[in-house]
Design a protein around this motif. Structure first.
Motif, PDB file in Angstrom:
ATOM      1  N   ALA A   1     -10.829   0.614  -2.657  1.00  0.00           N
ATOM      2  CA  ALA A   1      -9.371   0.973  -2.156  1.00  0.00           C
ATOM      3  C   ALA A   1      -9.479   1.680  -0.815  1.00  0.00           C
ATOM      4  O   ALA A   1      -8.492   1.374   0.253  1.00  0.00           O
TER       5      ALA A   1
ATOM      6  N   ARG B   1       2.657   2.231  -3.281  1.00  0.00           N
ATOM      7  CA  ARG B   1       1.763   2.671  -4.287  1.00  0.00           C
ATOM      8  C   ARG B   1       1.533   4.395  -4.053  1.00  0.00           C
ATOM      9  O   ARG B   1       1.200   5.063  -4.994  1.00  0.00           O
TER      10      ARG B   1
ATOM     11  N   ARG C   1       0.943  -1.126  -0.038  1.00  0.00           N
ATOM     12  CA  ARG C   1      -0.121   0.043  -0.111  1.00  0.00           C
ATOM     13  C   ARG C   1       0.939   1.225   0.128  1.00  0.00           C
ATOM     14  O   ARG C   1       0.563   1.994  -0.733  1.00  0.00           O
TER      15      ARG C   1
ATOM     16  N   LEU D   1      -3.805   3.632  -5.132  1.00  0.00           N
ATOM     17  CA  LEU D   1      -4.028   2.325  -4.237  1.00  0.00           C
ATOM     18  C   LEU D   1      -4.784   1.327  -5.194  1.00  0.00           C
ATOM     19  O   LEU D   1      -4.670  -0.008  -4.874  1.00  0.00           O
TER      20      LEU D   1
END
Length: 490
Positions: free
Chosen positions: A149, A90, A87, A140
């Motif tokens: 997300a 990103r 996560r 995400l």
């Protein structure tokens, strides 16, 4: 040291720094000088830069590839670190820092707008935050649903479409029950009188103690919007006081005690690891809501509370404990989610869920949000919003960027319904203890069956193991219909 040991030593420092950042947020909402808002925004932005750099450190990837976990706990820790690493990697560092800075600034702007009923002074800030959250969601989601997300940050594995279907299934029974209650002939009165601030706080502390709150590892302060903060050896709660409404303080305190008690109940061996915190906000809400409602608003505990309030205040003007129980559970149209009764609470959440999905998707602009809120509230509750503080400005969540958080409140109620059924089956004599102001049998059962596990399992699996069955809204809806059917003679 092995790769796993190196990974966990690095993670321990990251968790400690994260706790420091969380404490800065607690300070901002409780005792920070009002003039320090801009300084705190810079501080939190700097902390987020440091944390983001650690969460995306290339060595994490190397350690993850080389780690050889030996136990279930070690395997789960590696899985959670890998999830967080993916996560964080990103999201650009500059975006993470700017989100922390902007949401810190926004808290003060929102609070002033709410105090003065001036949404126009807050909406431009909200629009800026929404743009940042859309950008974060795009990074995400990897081409998937941006709202999913964001939702995954609070309830891993949940999907908006599944929650929408769940809420659609719940809504008809909730609406039918509300209409039957409001049409009932015998309506409980509201509690009347003025209840001094300091006495409310003392009584609220007694309630937190009754639910097992460990004051050696916690404290209680005043906040505009009650919340809990922290974990392990430092888990704090806040409440608020309205001198004409002592239930606001008492039940806000019990609610936050549920959150904080969850954190205090996690296995100490998980401290400073990814397992050492509540696994999701839905599970967190299951604890706060079962403490507040199924236990705290039940006939047994309110009998004890009636006696304590009678001792603490002058004449309550309430005939007996049965009448008091009905007053505590009074159902009435109201604007404020956090003050809503059990029957209507989920309808407040569903409104926010639908609006924020449209905001994230670009179907609704921030400029049109107040009008959309007011129209939806009138449709759902049959009452026109009288002022922005009772409408679009009442919650802090969007100001601090918590898009995707709201549906976990209703999901937490569903989880609480499942847990309550299992809890009652396991502890048939529970009401005897609650009538003495002793919730320890319930909190010990929850600690053993749910809280101690921290992040060891995925949210739904944890609830299903603790409750002994599949997650379903039926236990919650059955409980509400039985409870309020009796109160209102339906």
């Amino acid at each position: 040291m092995s790769a796993y040991d190196d990974l966990m030593a690095f993670q321990r420092e990251t968790e400690a720094l994260s706790s420091v950042a969380e404490r800065l947020g607690w300070d901002q909402e409780t005792v920070m000088p009002r003039g320090a808002v801009e300084q705190r925004a810079e501080e939190l932005g700097a902390m987020e830069t440091v944390l983001h750099d650690r969460r995306t450190d290339p060595r994490i990837g190397e350690w993850l590839d080389a780690a050889k976990p030996q136990t279930e706990v070690e395997q789960r820790a590696v899985e959670l670190i890998a999830r967080d690493y993916d996560r964080a990697s990103r999201v650009p560092s500059k975006l993470a820092s700017e989100l922390a800075r902007q949401t810190s600034l926004a808290q003060g702007i929102w609070a002033e707008a709410r105090l003065n009923d001036t949404p126009e002074t807050f909406l431009p800030t909200l629009d800026a935050i929404l743009m940042l959250k859309r950008e974060e969601a795009a990074h995400l989601s990897g081409g998937g649903d941006p709202y999913d997300a964001l939702l995954d940050l609070f309830e891993p594995g949940a999907k908006a479409a599944e929650l929408a279907a769940l809420f659609d299934a719940m809504r008809p029974r909730l609406v039918d029950l509300r209409e039957a209650i409001l049409g009932a002939e015998n309506q409980p009165p509201a509690l009347q009188g003025t209840y001094p601030h300091d006495t409310q706080i003392r009584l609220a502390r007694d309630c937190a103690t009754a639910f097992g709150y460990d004051w050696a590892r916690g404290r209680m302060d005043i906040a505009v919007h009650p919340f809990s903060s922290g974990r392990w050896q430092d888990s704090r709660i806040t409440t608020r006081v309205v001198e004409t409404d002592p239930f606001n303080c008492i039940y806000s305190t019990i609610h936050e005690t549920g959150h904080s008690g969850y954190e205090q109940g996690i296995d100490e061996d998980y401290a400073f690891t990814p397992l050492g915190r509540g696994v999701s906000m839905g599970v967190h809400e299951s604890q706060s809501r079962i403490y507040e409602n199924q236990l705290g608003r039940g006939r047994a505990f309110t009998g004890w509370l009636f006696q304590r309030m009678g001792e603490a205040f002058d004449d309550l003007g309430v005939a007996d404990a049965d009448a008091f129980y009905r007053i505590v559970n009074r159902v009435t149209p109201g604007y404020i989610r956090t003050e809503s009764d059990e029957v209507q609470y989920n309808l407040h959440v569903m409104l926010r869920f639908d609006l924020e999905r449209d905001l994230v998707a670009g179907k609704l602009s921030v400029e049109d949000l107040p009008e959309a809120w007011n129209a939806r509230f009138l449709k759902d509750f049959g009452v026109a919003v009288d002022r922005p503080a009772n409408g679009v400005l009442q919650d802090v969540h969007w100001a601090v960027g918590l898009f995707g958080y709201f549906p976990t409140y209703a999901l937490g109620n569903v989880y609480a319904g499942c847990l309550n059924r299992a809890l009652r089956d396991a502890l048939p004599d529970l009401d005897g203890a609650l009538a003495r102001g002793d919730a320890s049998p319930a909190t010990e059962w929850l600690r053993e069956n749910l809280q101690r596990h921290g992040g060891l399992m995925e949210p739904r699996a944890l609830i299903e193991q603790a409750s002994g069955g599949e997650v379903s809204p039926e236990p919650l809806l059955d409980y509400l219909e039985e409870k309020f059917g009796r109160i209102y003679g339906l």
